[in-house]
Scaffold this motif. Structure first.
Motif, PDB file in Angstrom:
ATOM      1  N   LYS A 103      -3.955  -2.654   4.745  1.00  0.00           N
ATOM      2  CA  LYS A 103      -4.457  -1.493   4.050  1.00  0.00           C
ATOM      3  C   LYS A 103      -4.688  -1.704   2.470  1.00  0.00           C
ATOM      4  O   LYS A 103      -3.874  -2.513   2.072  1.00  0.00           O
ATOM      5  CB  LYS A 103      -3.644  -0.294   4.318  1.00  0.00           C
ATOM      6  CG  LYS A 103      -3.455   0.403   5.575  1.00  0.00           C
ATOM      7  CD  LYS A 103      -2.654   1.653   5.752  1.00  0.00           C
ATOM      8  CE  LYS A 103      -0.999   1.417   5.886  1.00  0.00           C
ATOM      9  NZ  LYS A 103      -0.731   0.803   6.888  1.00  0.00           N
ATOM     10  N   GLU A 142       1.385  -6.905   3.127  1.00  0.00           N
ATOM     11  CA  GLU A 142       1.440  -6.223   4.234  1.00  0.00           C
ATOM     12  C   GLU A 142       1.543  -7.041   5.628  1.00  0.00           C
ATOM     13  O   GLU A 142       0.709  -8.128   5.473  1.00  0.00           O
ATOM     14  CB  GLU A 142       0.367  -5.011   4.680  1.00  0.00           C
ATOM     15  CG  GLU A 142       0.602  -4.080   5.653  1.00  0.00           C
ATOM     16  CD  GLU A 142      -0.242  -2.931   5.786  1.00  0.00           C
ATOM     17  OE1 GLU A 142       0.015  -1.782   6.272  1.00  0.00           O
ATOM     18  OE2 GLU A 142      -1.507  -3.312   5.340  1.00  0.00           O
ATOM     19  N   PRO A 154       0.818  -1.359  -0.039  1.00  0.00           N
ATOM     20  CA  PRO A 154       0.008   0.003  -0.032  1.00  0.00           C
ATOM     21  C   PRO A 154       0.744   1.237   0.057  1.00  0.00           C
ATOM     22  O   PRO A 154       0.495   2.357  -0.667  1.00  0.00           O
ATOM     23  CB  PRO A 154      -0.892  -0.255   1.234  1.00  0.00           C
ATOM     24  CG  PRO A 154      -0.490  -1.179   1.936  1.00  0.00           C
ATOM     25  CD  PRO A 154       0.204  -2.083   1.068  1.00  0.00           C
TER      26      PRO A 154
END
Length: 197
Positions: free
Chosen positions: A162, A155, A135
């Protein structure tokens, strides 16, 4: 974090060395992505072994290309297409892994060059590619709406990832880069599919 009823997967490159795909399958891994290519000319030395081994073990397979922002997108796409050859009906979507900015190729934006790669691969392989990214990288470097493509988001250490600009959800989530799976020596990336087999 991830739920056990979602399909679990891994992604590998030559860094994992020789993988025992039968053991990986027995460990409950439902899908695996193998690195095929990087930039204009590099082919991962383990790709063809992994590509065949994943299929032989009865695991759903996919191939990914590591995108170099300062290389010609058409040359990169052709490098990937030549390595993969063609996709079987049950192979997963081809993936472009874009996560590092090393300068720009030509006068196009990174986003415009990425679109050229996606179009070239889709035309040759007959499948809509998926985008792998993080992200913060995406929002800082590209920040363009590519939501017509499936998203594989990376992530770690979070309850939920996100979502980069342009998407409302993800398809795949790489939630660890230090996982342990029987059949793989050392650490391996762990992934989950937001859906069912």
């Amino acid at each position: 974090m991830t739920t056990n009823n979602q399909p679990q997967g891994i992604d590998v490159s030559h860094y994992q060395g020789a993988v025992d795909w039968k053991k990986v399958k027995a460990a409950g891994i439902a899908f695996a992505y193998a690195k095929a290519t990087d930039g204009n000319t590099y082919t991962d030395p383990q790709f063809h072994t992994n590509w065949q081994g994943i299929q032989a073990a009865g695991i759903l397979r996919g191939a990914y290309h590591f995108y170099e922002t300062n290389d010609d997108p058409v040359s990169q796409a052709n490098n990937f297409i030549n390595a993969v050859g063609s996709l079987a009906a049950n192979d997963l979507a081809p993936v472009v892994d874009i996560e590092i900015f090393k300068g720009n190729y030509g006068s196009n934006s990174v986003a415009a060059n990425l679109q050229i790669w996606l179009d070239t691969v889709e035309k040759a392989l007959g499948r809509t590619p998926m985008i792998y990214t993080g992200p913060s990288f995406w929002n800082q470097t590209i920040n363009t709406d590519f939501s017509k493509y499936p998203l594989w988001v990376a992530e770690y250490g979070v309850a939920a990832p996100k979502i980069p600009f342009g998407w409302s959800t993800y398809n795949f989530w790489q939630y660890s880069q230090s996982g342990s799976v029987d059949g793989v020596t050392g650490s391996v990336d762990l992934d989950v599919f937001l859906g069912t087999l």
